[in-house]
Design an enzyme around this catalytic site. Structure first.
Site, PDB file in Angstrom:
ATOM      1  N   ARG A  34      61.385   1.723  50.570  1.00 51.70           N
ATOM      2  CA  ARG A  34      62.771   2.204  50.636  1.00 51.70           C
ATOM      3  C   ARG A  34      63.326   1.726  51.977  1.00 51.70           C
ATOM      4  O   ARG A  34      62.620   1.173  52.795  1.00 51.70           O
ATOM      5  CB  ARG A  34      62.896   3.720  50.416  1.00 51.70           C
ATOM      6  CG  ARG A  34      61.786   4.612  50.830  1.00 51.70           C
ATOM      7  CD  ARG A  34      61.522   4.655  52.313  1.00 51.70           C
ATOM      8  NE  ARG A  34      62.741   4.916  53.055  1.00 51.70           N
ATOM      9  CZ  ARG A  34      62.926   4.582  54.309  1.00 51.70           C
ATOM     10  NH1 ARG A  34      61.977   3.964  54.990  1.00 51.70           N
ATOM     11  NH2 ARG A  34      64.057   4.834  54.928  1.00 51.70           N
ATOM     12  N   GLY A  35      64.626   1.972  52.162  1.00 53.03           N
ATOM     13  CA  GLY A  35      65.291   1.450  53.359  1.00 53.03           C
ATOM     14  C   GLY A  35      65.991   0.158  52.965  1.00 53.03           C
ATOM     15  O   GLY A  35      65.384  -0.706  52.311  1.00 53.03           O
ATOM     16  N   ALA A  36      67.269   0.031  53.354  1.00 53.41           N
ATOM     17  CA  ALA A  36      68.108  -1.051  52.821  1.00 53.41           C
ATOM     18  C   ALA A  36      67.516  -2.457  52.988  1.00 53.41           C
ATOM     19  O   ALA A  36      67.364  -3.187  51.996  1.00 53.41           O
ATOM     20  CB  ALA A  36      69.498  -0.966  53.446  1.00 53.41           C
ATOM     21  N   ARG A  75      68.250   0.029  42.744  1.00 55.43           N
ATOM     22  CA  ARG A  75      68.962   1.044  43.530  1.00 55.43           C
ATOM     23  C   ARG A  75      70.364   0.500  43.817  1.00 55.43           C
ATOM     24  O   ARG A  75      70.487  -0.658  44.244  1.00 55.43           O
ATOM     25  CB  ARG A  75      68.207   1.377  44.829  1.00 55.43           C
ATOM     26  CG  ARG A  75      66.859   2.059  44.552  1.00 55.43           C
ATOM     27  CD  ARG A  75      66.276   2.690  45.793  1.00 55.43           C
ATOM     28  NE  ARG A  75      66.973   3.890  46.180  1.00 55.43           N
ATOM     29  CZ  ARG A  75      66.778   4.499  47.354  1.00 55.43           C
ATOM     30  NH1 ARG A  75      65.942   3.971  48.245  1.00 55.43           N
ATOM     31  NH2 ARG A  75      67.431   5.597  47.662  1.00 55.43           N
ATOM     32  N   GLN A 178      62.199  11.584  54.729  1.00 56.39           N
ATOM     33  CA  GLN A 178      61.988  10.335  55.481  1.00 56.39           C
ATOM     34  C   GLN A 178      61.982  10.587  56.991  1.00 56.39           C
ATOM     35  O   GLN A 178      61.356   9.848  57.744  1.00 56.39           O
ATOM     36  CB  GLN A 178      63.088   9.315  55.151  1.00 56.39           C
ATOM     37  CG  GLN A 178      63.054   8.772  53.734  1.00 56.39           C
ATOM     38  CD  GLN A 178      64.002   9.529  52.830  1.00 56.39           C
ATOM     39  OE1 GLN A 178      64.198  10.728  52.985  1.00 56.39           O
ATOM     40  NE2 GLN A 178      64.585   8.856  51.860  1.00 56.39           N
ATOM     41  N   ASP A 219      73.349   1.686  54.732  1.00 54.23           N
ATOM     42  CA  ASP A 219      73.006   1.014  53.468  1.00 54.23           C
ATOM     43  C   ASP A 219      74.102   0.057  53.034  1.00 54.23           C
ATOM     44  O   ASP A 219      73.847  -0.926  52.337  1.00 54.23           O
ATOM     45  CB  ASP A 219      72.741   2.041  52.372  1.00 54.23           C
ATOM     46  CG  ASP A 219      71.400   2.710  52.616  1.00 54.23           C
ATOM     47  OD1 ASP A 219      71.355   3.642  53.436  1.00 54.23           O
ATOM     48  OD2 ASP A 219      70.401   2.244  52.047  1.00 54.23           O
ATOM     49  N   ASN A 229      75.311   5.827  54.214  1.00 58.62           N
ATOM     50  CA  ASN A 229      73.939   5.992  54.715  1.00 58.62           C
ATOM     51  C   ASN A 229      73.375   7.273  54.093  1.00 58.62           C
ATOM     52  O   ASN A 229      74.055   7.969  53.327  1.00 58.62           O
ATOM     53  CB  ASN A 229      73.927   6.052  56.245  1.00 58.62           C
ATOM     54  CG  ASN A 229      72.519   5.933  56.817  1.00 58.62           C
ATOM     55  OD1 ASN A 229      71.757   5.044  56.422  1.00 58.62           O
ATOM     56  ND2 ASN A 229      72.146   6.812  57.722  1.00 58.62           N
ATOM     57  N   LYS A 230      72.146   7.558  54.409  1.00 63.15           N
ATOM     58  CA  LYS A 230      71.440   8.712  53.814  1.00 63.15           C
ATOM     59  C   LYS A 230      72.287   9.983  53.829  1.00 63.15           C
ATOM     60  O   LYS A 230      72.936  10.285  54.833  1.00 63.15           O
ATOM     61  CB  LYS A 230      70.130   8.916  54.589  1.00 63.15           C
ATOM     62  CG  LYS A 230      69.262  10.075  54.165  1.00 63.15           C
ATOM     63  CD  LYS A 230      68.952  10.105  52.690  1.00 63.15           C
ATOM     64  CE  LYS A 230      68.325   8.819  52.203  1.00 63.15           C
ATOM     65  NZ  LYS A 230      68.345   8.719  50.713  1.00 63.15           N
TER      66      LYS A 230
HETATM   67  O1  MRU Z   1      66.774   6.475  50.313  1.00 61.17           O
HETATM   68  P1  MRU Z   1      66.305   5.591  51.426  1.00 61.17           P
HETATM   69  O2  MRU Z   1      65.099   6.100  52.126  1.00 61.17           O
HETATM   70  O3  MRU Z   1      66.171   4.153  50.984  1.00 61.17           O
HETATM   71  O4  MRU Z   1      67.509   5.638  52.465  1.00 61.17           O
HETATM   72  C1  MRU Z   1      67.392   4.878  53.649  1.00 61.17           C
HETATM   73  C2  MRU Z   1      68.537   5.032  54.585  1.00 61.17           C
HETATM   74  O5  MRU Z   1      69.495   5.707  54.298  1.00 61.17           O
HETATM   75  C3  MRU Z   1      68.501   4.214  55.841  1.00 61.17           C
HETATM   76  O6  MRU Z   1      69.165   4.879  56.873  1.00 61.17           O
HETATM   77  C4  MRU Z   1      69.182   2.863  55.603  1.00 61.17           C
HETATM   78  O7  MRU Z   1      68.671   2.250  54.460  1.00 61.17           O
HETATM   79  C5  MRU Z   1      69.032   1.942  56.748  1.00 61.17           C
HETATM   80  S1  MRU Z   1      67.384   1.340  56.923  1.00 61.17           S
HETATM   81  C6  MRU Z   1      67.358   0.211  58.184  1.00 61.17           C
END
Ligand code: MRU
Length: 331
Positions: A34-36, A75, A178, A219, A229-230
């Site tokens: 996970r993470g963009a 996603r 996370q 994201d 973002n999250k």
């Molecule tokens: O649902 P996730 O864990 O993929 O969400 C991740 C985030 O919101 C991060 O802040 C974002 O992707 C930036 S990662 C460098």
């Protein structure tokens, strides 16, 4: 390919072997990775696997294209996924004789470039913060979400090396934790002082601990500077503004999507209610109760002081500042 199963951290470091693009798409959907930026890189290697599987068969292009579609749909919010895949698709259209090699090179190049950009982001962001800073971050925008040092956490890492950061605070980041599982794990491994809070403790901590920076990843960033973002980032930005803390969003320029004029055009992923109902193994709510589980939110540009990319540090008005920036899905 192998992926560290992030769902099991920090309790176990387990690597999963994936042999096909559908397996990679499932791993992205199910939060193994996970993470963009990281989901984009995983998808790029998914295309490599797809070509290895189908490249010599009749009608291979259609099969690889449908794998790309499946990966892109895994996603919806992070634009980096579309960005990585668009670069892979561009190579497929070139019809070169050495596609297997060039696809692998491109996927590996995305990793190498991201690692370099992480350091640039770290240096540019850390230059903005003062000695003795107390930083709140959210979710995980660290090494686990990128190919190197992270985005927001690259700023934290460089700021720590430069002895500017006194303490980092991170909310648990329900329902996937996370913050407590991944960010706290990463920072503790690097010897960076980190305190984990319940998400609902943020406002109190902001006031009592004298937090002066909110530093987060993204994201997707719209052309006007609105940031997806999250879930919870928006609330933190409101709280930061109220308490006079500055807000820094850190992301590679590929996260800016100039095809979307403002945050209302960014699709917000809605995940299963089960993630809320079963959080931390506690039966937290009667199963018949309606649950909403949007996993990202939009922080309005007006609450953001700096957007740090490897192409420069941007300030409001972001639509003017971003003019000429080649970004989005195909840059
Ligand atoms: O649902 P996730 O864990 O993929 O969400 C991740 C985030 O919101 C991060 O802040 C974002 O992707 C930036 S990662 C460098």
């Amino acid at each position: 390919m192998y992926l560290l199963d992030q769902r099991r951290l920090p309790a176990a470091e387990t690597w999963l072997r994936l042999d096909s693009a559908p397996e990679v798409a499932e791993a992205i959907r199910n939060m193994v990775v996970r993470g963009a930026p990281a989901i984009g890189f995983a998808a790029a290697f998914g295309v490599v696997l797809s070509f290895q599987q189908h490249g010599s068969a009749a009608g291979w292009r259609n099969r690889v294209d449908s794998d790309i579609e499946m990966l892109a749909a895994a996603r919806p919010t992070a634009v980096n996924l579309a960005w990585s895949l668009a670069r892979m698709a561009k190579l497929l259209s070139a019809e070169s004789g050495k596609l297997a090699v060039s696809l692998l090179d491109e996927a590996q190049d995305q990793l190498v470039t991201d690692r370099e950009q992480n350091l640039q982001l770290g240096q540019a962001g850390a230059a903005l913060i003062e000695k003795g800073s107390k930083v709140m971050t959210h979710c995980n925008a660290g090494a686990l979400a990128t190919a190197g040092y992270g985005t927001a956490l690259a700023v934290v890492r460089v700021g720590h090396w430069q002895k500017k950061i006194e303490q980092v605070f991170v909310g648990e980041t329900r329902p996937w934790f996370q913050g407590s599982r991944l960010t706290a794990w990463e920072l503790a491994k690097d010897g960076i002082p980190v305190t984990v809070l319940a998400d609902s403790a943020a406002a109190q901590a902001m006031r009592e601990a004298g937090i002066n920076w909110l530093i987060v990843g993204a994201d997707r960033i719209a052309a006007n500077g609105d940031v997806a973002n999250k879930i919870g980032t928006y609330a933190l930005a409101v709280v930061a503004r109220y308490h006079g803390a500055k807000v820094m969003v850190v992301a590679p320029h590929a996260t800016v999507d100039m095809t979307v004029s403002d945050g209302s055009g960014i699709p917000i992923e809605e995940r299963s209610a089960d993630e809320i109902l079963a959080a931390a193994g506690i039966e937290s709510c009667l199963p018949e109760i309606t649950v909403a589980n949007p996993v990202f939110d939009i922080t309005p540009a007006a609450l953001i002081d700096f957007i740090v990319t490897e192409k420069g540090v941007f300030q409001a008005p972001f639509d003017k500042a971003f003019k000429g920036l080649k970004t989005g899905k195909t840059a």
